[in-house]
Every structure is written in C-alpha cells, then in structure tokens.
Design a protein around this motif. Sequence first.
Motif, PDB file in Angstrom:
ATOM      1  N   THR A 146      -0.598 -33.333  -8.829  1.00 13.28           N
ATOM      2  CA  THR A 146      -2.652 -32.712  -9.194  1.00 13.28           C
ATOM      3  C   THR A 146      -2.716 -33.966  -9.781  1.00 13.28           C
ATOM      4  OG1 THR A 146      -1.664 -30.130  -9.657  1.00 13.28           O
ATOM      5  CG2 THR A 146      -3.153 -31.003 -11.287  1.00 13.28           C
ATOM      6  N   GLY A 166      -7.050 -31.828 -11.426  1.00 16.80           N
ATOM      7  CA  GLY A 166      -6.698 -30.151 -11.158  1.00 16.80           C
ATOM      8  C   GLY A 166      -7.052 -30.548  -9.621  1.00 16.80           C
ATOM      9  N   VAL A 215      -5.620 -31.063  -6.054  1.00 18.30           N
ATOM     10  CA  VAL A 215      -4.962 -31.172  -5.731  1.00 18.30           C
ATOM     11  C   VAL A 215      -3.903 -32.419  -4.091  1.00 18.30           C
ATOM     12  CG1 VAL A 215      -2.090 -30.567  -3.374  1.00 18.30           C
ATOM     13  CG2 VAL A 215      -3.537 -29.291  -5.391  1.00 18.30           C
ATOM     14  N   GLU A 274       2.488 -30.371  -9.417  1.00 19.65           N
ATOM     15  CA  GLU A 274       1.501 -29.410  -9.122  1.00 19.65           C
ATOM     16  C   GLU A 274       1.439 -27.741 -10.022  1.00 19.65           C
ATOM     17  OE1 GLU A 274       0.493 -26.562  -5.324  1.00 19.65           O
ATOM     18  OE2 GLU A 274       2.722 -27.253  -5.716  1.00 19.65           O
ATOM     19  N   GLU A 275       0.487 -28.033 -10.691  1.00 14.26           N
ATOM     20  CA  GLU A 275       0.035 -27.188 -11.351  1.00 14.26           C
ATOM     21  C   GLU A 275      -0.963 -25.951 -10.790  1.00 14.26           C
ATOM     22  OE1 GLU A 275      -3.386 -28.748 -14.474  1.00 14.26           O
ATOM     23  OE2 GLU A 275      -2.361 -29.965 -15.238  1.00 14.26           O
TER      24      GLU A 275
END
Length: 302
Positions: free
Chosen positions: A59, A84, A86, A118-119
């Motif tokens: 992210t 935010g 990817v 990753e978020e």
Amino acid sequence: MNGWTTPLRNAPPERTRFKLQGRSAALDRRVHAARGDLADLSLAGTLFSAHYARAVALTCVAPGTPILAAASPTAEAISELLRGEVFHALDVTTDWAWGFCGHDGYVGYIRRDALDVEEQPTHRVTALTAPLFSAPDIKSPIADYWPLGARFTGEHCGDFIACGDGFVHLRHAAPLTESTADWVSLAERHLGKPYVWGGRGHRGIDCSGLVQVALGRAGLSVPRDTDLQSEGIGTPIESDAGLKRGDLIFFPGHVGIMTDGATLLHANAHWMAVVKEPLADVVARLAEDHPSPIIARRRVSL
C-alpha cells in the motif's frame, strides 16, 4: 521494512510447472510487467523471461508519489499513486520497487519508502485537500495533507475519522463504499489545479489522470493513457450527433470532458492547469498542427 520483505525471484510458494506454447507474445509493457531480466509470474505461459516473480501487494503510505519509468529520481514520471492505493511489487531493492499499480495495472518504479504492508481501506478523501490532524481537534497541529481520492483505514471518533496516521474530519472524507453518479462534478473540483505530467491529483494532474480518477470515483475502472482510454471507455459517438455532459473528446495525445454541449474541461499544457473553455477554441488551437484535431468521441454510460 515494517514487516514486509523483498519478493523472491523465480521462487513461487509452491512448485508449479508451466510451458510456453509457441512464440513469446509481444505485449504492451505499460500494462504487462515484463523487463529484460524479470516478468510477472502470471505471464509465464505467454512470455519467455529469464526469471519470474509472484507479485506482493503493498500500500502507498505517502500522500502521493510518482510512478517512474526507471529506478532514478530523475526518471520521467509516468503516473502517480495516491495514499492507500495498491502497488504489486515484483522486485524490491534498497531504494526502489518495480511492479504495477493495482487500480490500472500500470507498470513502473516507485520509491520503496512510499510503500508498506497492504491495508484494507475503509474511507476515501472527498475534499480537494484534507488536513490530517494530530488530534481530534481542528486546532491541533496538522501532520500532513492528503489529496482528493486518498484512501485510508479508520473509524469514527466524534467529528473525525481516526486512523493510524492521525485524524481526518468527517466533512473531508466518506466511506469507500460510497460512489457518485455525477463524476463530471468531481472532475470539475480539480479546476485550477496545476497541470503535471503523470499526475493523478497530488499537487497536480494530467488529462488522462483527470478522466481516470473522476470515473474511478463513480466506480468505473479505466486505463491510464489516452490511447488506451479512447479504445476502452464507453461507446463511439457518431460524428453528426450532438454532444452532452460527460462525453469524452480525444485529440492526439490528449483527452477532455464535456461539461455541456459546447464546453470542454481538461488538464492541459497550454494553460498549465485544469480549465474549462469552449471546445471550438481547443479545436482551433490544435488545428494549427493537426488537420483533424478530434480523433475520437466517446459516451460513458454508468
């Protein structure tokens, strides 16, 4: 770095045999991750490469950061990733990651320090610029500024949305699940923003970036470059048909959005900004170098 490691070349988690059938295909390297020494594992049956790698989803944690054509700070910016979004990394060094953007598959290099694990974002910035407060108080110090479209993970905290980096005011963001049918109005919010080649909204934006981020807010995923957009967005408009709000007009290397039957909204190098002006003026200006300035007209249906 913060819990994530460099992807391993030629070492997928499980042993999988694959066979290249026929000749290696000629692919558009803008949207197919392949270079001289390495390619995305998903291309293994299509393209021969000395090594393959399985992409690792990361992210972007910077407010915005350029996607570059080469691993050098002086390389051409070919796109931009917003907070935010990817990035699928295929090769990571001390300073750089090479791979492709999650929202459009665009391939390039990004600074390693702009990426983290990753978020799963829950919210999106809806203000042109959102201050990131250090506390749930509008008088608190501002830690950063996030651009329109930036994504983050957070939860309500009074009049704010609390996230790992600080606090975003409720009036500056909305749940990621919310979309808008009036994508042209969102594009119009960029009026006056500087024209920046490769930009998608952090401090500047270019013509195809404006189209991409505005349609993305309406839930439509579209390609990055104008030539790909002219083939992949909407349906053709007959040359004798009238234009209306939301129609896309394509020129050589350029695209704009109609805000009504006669006015074009576009990020352009002539004015070095996002502006509205009569379509007839744009056509007249380009006619000096192009006998047929308009090369495609497309209508978007949402």
